[in-house]
Write an enzyme that holds these catalytic residues in place. Structure first.
Site: not given
Ligand code: PDD
Length: 285
Positions: A31, A50, A99, A101, A147, A179, A203
């Site tokens: 996403y 990305r 289903r 895997h 992501k 993070e 991320l």
């Molecule tokens: N989250 N780290 C994680 C684990 C994240 O889920 C996100 C973003 C970021 C920052 O990424 P960016 O600067 O590209 O938004 C870092 C989004 C906003 C969410 O899950 O809603």
């Protein structure tokens, strides 16, 4: 609410997702969240890059090019008409039956795209007052650079922090700060900025790309190297960045004030530079 469902724009009541969709069953999908300011899809190119990179990482063949997808998103944003909000989109590996895997044959199973746009405003109170952080062990997997829609690890971490009375988690893996639960983390010590390097443990944020550029322009030294939990609790300033949180100060960790317990000066300079950069880009539209 309108939904972009593959190549159609429909009302949410018309969307049909198969119960055997691999996103629904396995969390097998990716996403993106893009902030919309004044009708501008901020840093769209970087988000799409990305997204396509993550698709490769989960062996997902997207049924469109970056350019085609961008046009589709713009058509959707125009039709929805929300000028300040956030665009969410996800693509799953589709519905493979029965289903199984293993990844489905891309010739037989088509990916499923859904997107929506919701109105949101800038988190002004958090931006000006800051939030609290609580240290939580980072028990997520080792593909944090993807992501993925499987966010259970992040959700458990956030909830653990909130159960302990903090606004967000400061994730720590093997003594190293990685993070926050849905943002990148930064700290300042003696005028130097620190953040975890990109790689499989975090991320690679799009906001991080912009803040890195702005820090360079403002002449701040930035060190992208692992740093410890002991180092961050002694920081002068801490903040987190994401498309939604922008540059949000973290004013305490585990109940201990960071600096004097108010947003720091470098954090405030970066907050201002970030919003100035958005305004600049909007003006050029
Ligand atoms: N989250 N780290 C994680 C684990 C994240 O889920 C996100 C973003 C970021 C920052 O990424 P960016 O600067 O590209 O938004 C870092 C989004 C906003 C969410 O899950 O809603």
């Amino acid at each position: 609410m309108k939904i972009l469902w593959n190549d159609k724009i429909v009302d949410e009541s018309e969307v049909k997702i198969d119960t055997e969709d691999r996103g629904y069953q396995f969390g097998d999908g990716i996403y993106e969240v893009i902030r919309i300011y004044n009708g501008l899809l901020y840093m769209e190119e970087e988000h799409l890059e990305r997204f396509f990179r993550c698709a490769d990482k989960i062996r997902l063949t997207l049924p469109f090019t970056k350019e085609e997808f961008s046009q589709r998103l713009h058509r959707f944003a125009e039709e929805v008409g929300i000028k300040n909000g956030r665009l969410y989109f996800q693509v799953t590996h589709g519905a493979a039956k029965p289903r199984l895997h293993s990844f489905p044959d891309p010739k037989e199973v088509v990916p499923v795209l859904t997107a929506d746009i919701q109105e949101i405003s800038r988190p002004m109170e958090k931006l000006t007052k800051g939030i609290s952080g609580g240290i939580v062990t980072d028990k997520r997997w080792l593909h944090c650079d993807i992501k993925s829609i499987s966010l259970l690890g992040n959700i458990l971490a956030l909830n653990e922090a909130q159960e302990n009375g903090y606004d967000d988690a400061v994730l720590v893996r093997d003594g190293i700060v990685t993070e926050a639960s849905s943002s990148n983390l930064w700290m300042v010590k003696d005028g130097v900025l620190y953040t975890h390097p990109d790689g499989e443990l975090i991320l690679p944020g799009i906001t991080k790309i912009k803040v890195r550029q702005l820090a360079n322009q403002l002449g701040f030294k930035l060190v992208e190297e692992p740093f410890t939990k002991e180092f961050i609790v002694e920081a002068d300033e801490v903040f987190k960045t994401s498309s939604v949180a922008e540059v949000t100060p973290i004013i305490s960790i585990n109940g201990k004030n960071i600096g004097d317990g108010t947003p720091g000066t470098i954090t405030k300079q970066l907050q201002k530079a970030y919003i100035d950069a958005i305004e600049e880009t909007v003006k050029k539209m």
